[in-house]
Scaffold this active site. Structure first.
Site, PDB file in Angstrom:
ATOM      1  N   ARG A  15      -8.515  16.382  12.718  1.00  0.00           N
ATOM      2  CA  ARG A  15      -8.212  17.323  11.621  1.00  0.00           C
ATOM      3  C   ARG A  15      -9.397  18.236  11.355  1.00  0.00           C
ATOM      4  NH1 ARG A  15      -6.328  12.830   7.392  1.00  0.00           N
ATOM      5  NH2 ARG A  15      -5.710  11.450   9.076  1.00  0.00           N
ATOM      6  N   LEU A  29     -15.488   6.953   6.640  1.00  0.00           N
ATOM      7  CA  LEU A  29     -15.518   7.744   7.883  1.00  0.00           C
ATOM      8  C   LEU A  29     -14.756   6.993   8.968  1.00  0.00           C
ATOM      9  CD1 LEU A  29     -19.349   8.607   7.797  1.00  0.00           C
ATOM     10  CD2 LEU A  29     -17.471   9.796   6.648  1.00  0.00           C
ATOM     11  N   GLY A  30     -13.496   7.383   9.165  1.00  0.00           N
ATOM     12  CA  GLY A  30     -12.668   6.755  10.195  1.00  0.00           C
ATOM     13  C   GLY A  30     -11.910   7.834  10.937  1.00  0.00           C
ATOM     14  N   ASN A  31     -10.725   7.508  11.445  1.00  0.00           N
ATOM     15  CA  ASN A  31      -9.915   8.557  12.069  1.00  0.00           C
ATOM     16  C   ASN A  31      -9.657   9.676  11.074  1.00  0.00           C
ATOM     17  OD1 ASN A  31      -9.562   7.845  14.745  1.00  0.00           O
ATOM     18  ND2 ASN A  31      -8.058   6.276  14.181  1.00  0.00           N
ATOM     19  N   PHE A  36     -15.436   8.686  18.360  1.00  0.00           N
ATOM     20  CA  PHE A  36     -16.871   8.946  18.250  1.00  0.00           C
ATOM     21  C   PHE A  36     -17.682   8.187  19.292  1.00  0.00           C
ATOM     22  CE2 PHE A  36     -17.661  11.576  14.444  1.00  0.00           C
ATOM     23  CZ  PHE A  36     -16.335  11.835  14.155  1.00  0.00           C
ATOM     24  N   ARG A  37     -17.116   7.084  19.806  1.00  0.00           N
ATOM     25  CA  ARG A  37     -17.841   6.350  20.854  1.00  0.00           C
ATOM     26  C   ARG A  37     -17.959   7.221  22.101  1.00  0.00           C
ATOM     27  NH1 ARG A  37     -14.300   1.203  19.367  1.00  0.00           N
ATOM     28  NH2 ARG A  37     -12.928   2.948  18.962  1.00  0.00           N
ATOM     29  N   GLY A  64     -14.273   2.857  10.287  1.00  0.00           N
ATOM     30  CA  GLY A  64     -14.649   2.715  11.701  1.00  0.00           C
ATOM     31  C   GLY A  64     -15.996   3.327  12.067  1.00  0.00           C
ATOM     32  N   GLU A  95      -9.382  -2.832   2.265  1.00  0.00           N
ATOM     33  CA  GLU A  95      -8.351  -2.298   1.373  1.00  0.00           C
ATOM     34  C   GLU A  95      -7.305  -3.356   1.047  1.00  0.00           C
ATOM     35  OE1 GLU A  95      -8.498   0.892   4.340  1.00  0.00           O
ATOM     36  OE2 GLU A  95      -7.660   2.166   2.795  1.00  0.00           O
ATOM     37  N   HIS A 118      -7.509   7.658   0.357  1.00  0.00           N
ATOM     38  CA  HIS A 118      -8.432   6.552   0.669  1.00  0.00           C
ATOM     39  C   HIS A 118      -8.986   5.909  -0.608  1.00  0.00           C
ATOM     40  CE1 HIS A 118      -9.559   8.786   4.648  1.00  0.00           C
ATOM     41  NE2 HIS A 118      -8.601   7.892   4.903  1.00  0.00           N
ATOM     42  N   ARG A 136       0.855  -1.184   0.000  1.00  0.00           N
ATOM     43  CA  ARG A 136       0.000   0.000   0.000  1.00  0.00           C
ATOM     44  C   ARG A 136       0.895   1.240   0.000  1.00  0.00           C
ATOM     45  NH1 ARG A 136      -2.191   3.402   4.831  1.00  0.00           N
ATOM     46  NH2 ARG A 136      -3.484   4.833   3.644  1.00  0.00           N
ATOM     47  N   GLY A 173     -18.291   4.806   9.823  1.00  0.00           N
ATOM     48  CA  GLY A 173     -19.311   4.469   8.821  1.00  0.00           C
ATOM     49  C   GLY A 173     -19.846   3.050   8.983  1.00  0.00           C
ATOM     50  N   GLU A 174     -18.979   2.123   9.400  1.00  0.00           N
ATOM     51  CA  GLU A 174     -19.410   0.731   9.551  1.00  0.00           C
ATOM     52  C   GLU A 174     -20.131   0.504  10.880  1.00  0.00           C
ATOM     53  OE1 GLU A 174     -15.806  -1.612   9.147  1.00  0.00           O
ATOM     54  OE2 GLU A 174     -15.329  -0.556   7.298  1.00  0.00           O
TER      55      GLU A 174
HETATM   56  P1  AMP Z   1     -10.698   3.690  11.417  1.00  0.00           P
HETATM   57  O1  AMP Z   1      -9.745   4.823  11.183  1.00  0.00           O
HETATM   58  O2  AMP Z   1     -11.445   3.278  10.201  1.00  0.00           O
HETATM   59  O3  AMP Z   1     -10.062   2.525  12.127  1.00  0.00           O
HETATM   60  O4  AMP Z   1     -11.826   4.246  12.428  1.00  0.00           O
HETATM   61  C1  AMP Z   1     -11.525   4.499  13.765  1.00  0.00           C
HETATM   62  C2  AMP Z   1     -12.628   5.312  14.390  1.00  0.00           C
HETATM   63  O5  AMP Z   1     -13.885   4.629  14.267  1.00  0.00           O
HETATM   64  C3  AMP Z   1     -12.458   5.506  15.900  1.00  0.00           C
HETATM   65  O6  AMP Z   1     -11.726   6.657  16.190  1.00  0.00           O
HETATM   66  C4  AMP Z   1     -13.867   5.630  16.400  1.00  0.00           C
HETATM   67  O7  AMP Z   1     -14.177   7.004  16.506  1.00  0.00           O
HETATM   68  C5  AMP Z   1     -14.751   5.037  15.328  1.00  0.00           C
HETATM   69  N1  AMP Z   1     -15.508   3.889  15.821  1.00  0.00           N
HETATM   70  C6  AMP Z   1     -15.136   2.612  15.921  1.00  0.00           C
HETATM   71  N2  AMP Z   1     -16.142   1.853  16.449  1.00  0.00           N
HETATM   72  C7  AMP Z   1     -17.173   2.695  16.689  1.00  0.00           C
HETATM   73  C8  AMP Z   1     -18.495   2.552  17.225  1.00  0.00           C
HETATM   74  N3  AMP Z   1     -18.955   1.367  17.628  1.00  0.00           N
HETATM   75  N4  AMP Z   1     -19.254   3.649  17.308  1.00  0.00           N
HETATM   76  C9  AMP Z   1     -18.797   4.855  16.911  1.00  0.00           C
HETATM   77  N5  AMP Z   1     -17.580   5.056  16.402  1.00  0.00           N
HETATM   78  C10 AMP Z   1     -16.772   4.007  16.281  1.00  0.00           C
END
Ligand code: AMP
Length: 419
Positions: free
Chosen positions: A241, A209-211, A285-286, A335, A388, A180, A91, A337-338
């Site tokens: 950000r 939608l992640g970090n 977001f949790r 994270g 990915e 992405h 990657r 979005g899923e």
């Molecule tokens: P990623 O960069 O795709 O690994 O996403 C990470 C982000 O996903 C974390 O900072 C959380 O804010 C968010 N996340 C993971 N699980 C949950 C959840 N069950 N509810 C809300 N946000 C979540």
């Protein structure tokens, strides 16, 4: 065919081994704290117990050596010999303007990725270290590079240009690149499969939608616009950000706070902004959803941060709806979005005017592939876990197959000319 996918950071080395006939993950893992005391390897072969060990040596070559040792270990591994690895896919975050698709690695490609380090100083240099480590430890094994920027390279100029003097684009390559791309491409492809329709005839908005977060307009299988720009700072509100902001704030803050431009951009806007900066509470977001929903004392700024995140994304969805002249599917991934049905609901509230209607019940799922739109929604809505690594493995396998077909036909041509 077995393909090893590698994602190298400056201090980390993530890997996943695929069996391409079934696309099954045979093993995956991570080497952490490379270059620091206590470098560790965390490994898991599918169907076996997890394994963890300290890693000898402290560079990417040592990490790669440890990975190959564990992959061929009789107890923890899945291979009899490293020769079973047919190819390696890397990657790469930045592929600049030259690469609109994945390519096989040669010295020229490595030099080009190295030259792009100016645009991706945190990412491209460790990617090169990973490629060099593989060259040392797996000599002769073909390698491919799959770029985060490649999927967006077919954006039209009106979408990728900034309205600054044209010469600056020509001189320095200042333009929207987007990131992405591997994730946007994977989930758009998967959405088309789930819809049972060819990707080439669909208009899809993909929300990663992640970090880090970005949104893309995918028309006929091509990204025609995306929210991240010259760097991954532009666009949506993110964990830490700022996303879109008036650039005039930079010199203003430099004057008022006595900061350098570097401190404003890297310190403030990249690391202390986004939902963390607005809420003053967390980038996760949790935490924000829990705090905002507190029945006794709802956290006002956590709620504001979540609303700002949703509002910014809604604006992009509206803009991309217009950019594509309609919409067939809206996809949530990564994270947030899923997993966060709360955020998906927040985003879709107010999009009914575009025929986007979420189904409250179907939406209440986390971490699984699901269609979550209401029956009357004109636009189909999906939550799709991104993968990915699988897309990198697929593109690597396709390149190797193409290369051996090309080699075979070259051999046939050579034979013909001999006669
Ligand atoms: P990623 O960069 O795709 O690994 O996403 C990470 C982000 O996903 C974390 O900072 C959380 O804010 C968010 N996340 C993971 N699980 C949950 C959840 N069950 N509810 C809300 N946000 C979540």
């Amino acid at each position: 065919m077995r393909v090893l996918v590698i994602n190298c950071g400056s201090s980390s080395f993530k890997y996943r081994l695929f069996e391409m006939e079934t696309e099954a993950t045979l093993a995956k893992g991570l080497v952490e704290r490379i270059g620091a005391p206590g470098t560790t390897l965390k490994h898991q072969a599918t169907g076996k117990d997890p394994y963890q060990a300290e890693c000898k040596g402290s560079d990417h070559t040592a990490a790669m050596t440890a990975v190959l040792e564990v992959l061929t270990d009789p107890q923890w591994g899945v291979l009899k010999s490293v020769e079973e690895i047919a190819a390696v896919g890397h990657r790469i975050v930045h592929g600049g303007e030259r690469f609109s698709r994945s390519v096989l690695v040669d010295e020229d490609v490595i030099q080009y990725i190295a030259a792009l380090s100016e645009l991706a100083p945190l990412h491209n240099p460790p990617h090169i270290m990973g490629i060099r480590a593989c060259q040392r430890v797996l000599p002769g094994v073909p390698m491919a590079v799959v770029f985060d920027t490649a999927f967006h390279q077919e954006m039209p100029p009106e979408a990728f240009m900034y309205a600054i003097p044209y010469e600056l684009y020509e001189k320095y390559g200042i333009r929207r690149y987007g990131f992405h791309g591997t994730s946007h491409k994977y989930v758009a492809t998967r959405a088309a499969e789930l819809m049972g329709r060819p990707l080439a005839e669909l208009k899809i908005i993909t929300c990663h939608l992640g970090n880090g977060s970005s949104v893309a307009a995918v028309k006929g299988g091509r990204s025609i616009d995306t929210s991240m720009g010259f760097t991954p700072l532009e666009g949506l509100v993110m964990g830490t950000r700022s996303g879109d902001i008036d650039p005039a704030v930079v010199p203003f803050l430099m004057n008022k706070e006595g900061l350098t431009a570097e401190q404003v951009i890297n310190g403030l806007f990249n690391k202390q902004s986004g939902v963390l900066g607005v809420s003053g509470l967390s980038h996760d977001f949790r935490d924000l959803e829990d705090a905002a929903a507190d029945p006794v004392k709802p956290h006002r700024r956590a709620r504001l941060a979540l609303e700002m995140f949703a509002y910014r994304l809604r604006k992009y969805i509206g803009a991309y709806f217009v950019a594509m002249g309609g919409l067939d599917a809206l996809v949530f991934t990564a994270g947030i979005g899923e997993n966060s049905y709360e955020m998906r609901a927040r985003v879709c509230r107010g999009l009914e005017c575009l025929g986007i209607i979420l189904d409250g019940e179907r939406n209440r799922v986390r971490g699984v592939e699901a269609e979550i739109g209401a029956p009357e929604s004109r636009v189909r809505i999906f939550a799709i876990p991104t993968n990915e690594e699988l897309l990198i493995a697929r593109e690597t396998a396709d390149l190797i197959a193409g290369d051996s077909r090309a080699a075979a036909s070259a051999a046939v041509r050579a034979k013909k000319t001999e006669f």
